[in-house]
Motif scaffolding. Structure first.
Motif, mmCIF file in Angstrom:
data_model
loop_
_atom_site.group_PDB
_atom_site.id
_atom_site.type_symbol
_atom_site.label_atom_id
_atom_site.label_comp_id
_atom_site.label_asym_id
_atom_site.label_seq_id
_atom_site.Cartn_x
_atom_site.Cartn_y
_atom_site.Cartn_z
ATOM 1 N N THR A 40 0.789 -1.232 0.000
ATOM 2 C CA THR A 40 0.000 0.000 0.000
ATOM 3 C C THR A 40 0.822 1.282 0.000
ATOM 4 O O THR A 40 0.316 2.335 -0.399
ATOM 5 C CB THR A 40 -0.911 0.056 1.235
ATOM 6 N N ASN A 58 -9.737 2.494 0.547
ATOM 7 C CA ASN A 58 -10.872 2.661 -0.360
ATOM 8 C C ASN A 58 -11.119 1.430 -1.239
ATOM 9 O O ASN A 58 -11.108 1.510 -2.454
ATOM 10 C CB ASN A 58 -10.629 3.908 -1.211
ATOM 11 N N HIS A 59 -11.343 0.277 -0.610
ATOM 12 C CA HIS A 59 -11.556 -0.975 -1.340
ATOM 13 C C HIS A 59 -12.792 -0.915 -2.237
ATOM 14 O O HIS A 59 -13.841 -0.443 -1.817
ATOM 15 C CB HIS A 59 -11.750 -2.136 -0.354
ATOM 16 N N GLY A 64 -16.701 -1.726 -9.415
ATOM 17 C CA GLY A 64 -16.519 -0.354 -8.968
ATOM 18 C C GLY A 64 -17.340 -0.012 -7.731
ATOM 19 O O GLY A 64 -17.413 1.143 -7.335
ATOM 20 N N HIS A 66 -17.993 0.468 -3.974
ATOM 21 C CA HIS A 66 -17.205 0.719 -2.762
ATOM 22 C C HIS A 66 -17.638 -0.268 -1.687
ATOM 23 O O HIS A 66 -18.820 -0.374 -1.367
ATOM 24 C CB HIS A 66 -17.389 2.160 -2.282
ATOM 25 N N PHE A 89 -9.911 -4.221 -5.381
ATOM 26 C CA PHE A 89 -8.898 -3.237 -5.722
ATOM 27 C C PHE A 89 -8.779 -2.296 -4.533
ATOM 28 O O PHE A 89 -9.785 -1.828 -4.007
ATOM 29 C CB PHE A 89 -9.315 -2.426 -6.951
ATOM 30 N N LYS A 91 -6.664 1.259 -3.003
ATOM 31 C CA LYS A 91 -5.949 2.442 -3.478
ATOM 32 C C LYS A 91 -4.685 2.580 -2.639
ATOM 33 O O LYS A 91 -4.743 2.617 -1.413
ATOM 34 C CB LYS A 91 -6.820 3.682 -3.333
ATOM 35 N N GLN A 96 -2.935 4.905 -6.958
ATOM 36 C CA GLN A 96 -3.096 3.834 -7.937
ATOM 37 C C GLN A 96 -3.976 2.722 -7.369
ATOM 38 O O GLN A 96 -3.911 2.414 -6.186
ATOM 39 C CB GLN A 96 -1.733 3.236 -8.306
ATOM 40 N N ARG A 97 -4.788 2.120 -8.223
ATOM 41 C CA ARG A 97 -5.587 0.962 -7.855
ATOM 42 C C ARG A 97 -4.719 -0.283 -7.964
ATOM 43 O O ARG A 97 -4.076 -0.517 -8.992
ATOM 44 C CB ARG A 97 -6.802 0.814 -8.768
ATOM 45 N N CYS A 130 -10.505 -8.710 -13.036
ATOM 46 C CA CYS A 130 -11.129 -7.657 -13.826
ATOM 47 C C CYS A 130 -12.298 -8.136 -14.664
ATOM 48 O O CYS A 130 -13.022 -7.327 -15.221
ATOM 49 C CB CYS A 130 -10.096 -7.012 -14.751
ATOM 50 N N TYR A 158 -8.970 -1.826 -15.223
ATOM 51 C CA TYR A 158 -9.214 -1.614 -13.808
ATOM 52 C C TYR A 158 -10.404 -0.688 -13.650
ATOM 53 O O TYR A 158 -10.590 0.234 -14.431
ATOM 54 C CB TYR A 158 -7.991 -0.991 -13.118
ATOM 55 N N ASP A 160 -12.671 2.329 -12.813
ATOM 56 C CA ASP A 160 -12.378 3.755 -12.718
ATOM 57 C C ASP A 160 -13.136 4.307 -11.524
ATOM 58 O O ASP A 160 -14.345 4.474 -11.573
ATOM 59 C CB ASP A 160 -12.807 4.476 -13.993
#
Length: 162
Positions: A40, A58-59, A64, A66, A89, A91, A96-97, A130, A158, A160
């Motif tokens: 991280t 922020n998983h 997409g 949350h 994913f 942050k 970056q993810r 993905c 990934y 957005d």
């Protein structure tokens, strides 16, 4: 062996090739491994004492969504005591993810839930992470090496989530 068992366990956890962190039942981070720092970019000092839902990591899932409030696998594990594994994913410090496979494991003392262990490792197969709704396109990306047979297209796969 001259090393104490607690030192040995700390060394094993810190040298593991995945990030490990421990939450209490309120989802406050009480342990953050060196592996979690590597993945991280956040130090142990920055993370211990924070709540995991504060937004630093922020998983999100592959759609997409949350996860930190309504669909949190960690909250579900604390609630029902069941292990879970889910591709997500997070942050990192740079924004970056990062694709990771999250494994949550409840921690008990007798019948009492103390919290949970979260193990996150780089997702070795970004294509699976993905893939959406049966999409079988293979981008050829290996997240471990960052190389891509189809350079330039895998980053767009990934989610957005600005």
């Amino acid at each position: 062996m001259d090393i104490e068992i607690t030192e040995l366990l700390q060394k094993i956890v810190d040298e593991a090739p995945m990030g490990i962190y421990v939450l209490d039942t309120e989802r406050k981070i009480v342990f953050w491994s060196t592996g979690a720092e590597r993945i991280t970019g956040y130090s142990r000092e920055e993370m211990v004492g924070r709540y995991c839902f504060e937004g630093m990591l922020n998983h999100i899932d592959r759609e997409g969504v949350h996860l930190c409030h309504d669909f949190c696998p960690m909250m579900a594990t604390i609630f029902d005591g069941q292990s879970r594994e889910q591709p997500v994913f997070l942050k990192d410090r740079t924004g970056q993810r990062i694709p990771v496979m999250v494994h949550t494991e409840p921690l008990f003392k007798g019948q009492e839930t103390l919290g949970l262990l979260n193990i996150s490792g780089f997702c070795r197969n970004v294509n699976i992470l993905c893939r959406k709704n049966g999409d079988t396109h293979d981008s050829g990306t290996d997240s471990a090496s960052g190389s891509s047979a189809d350079a330039g297209t895998s980053a767009g796969r990934y989610p957005d989530l600005s």
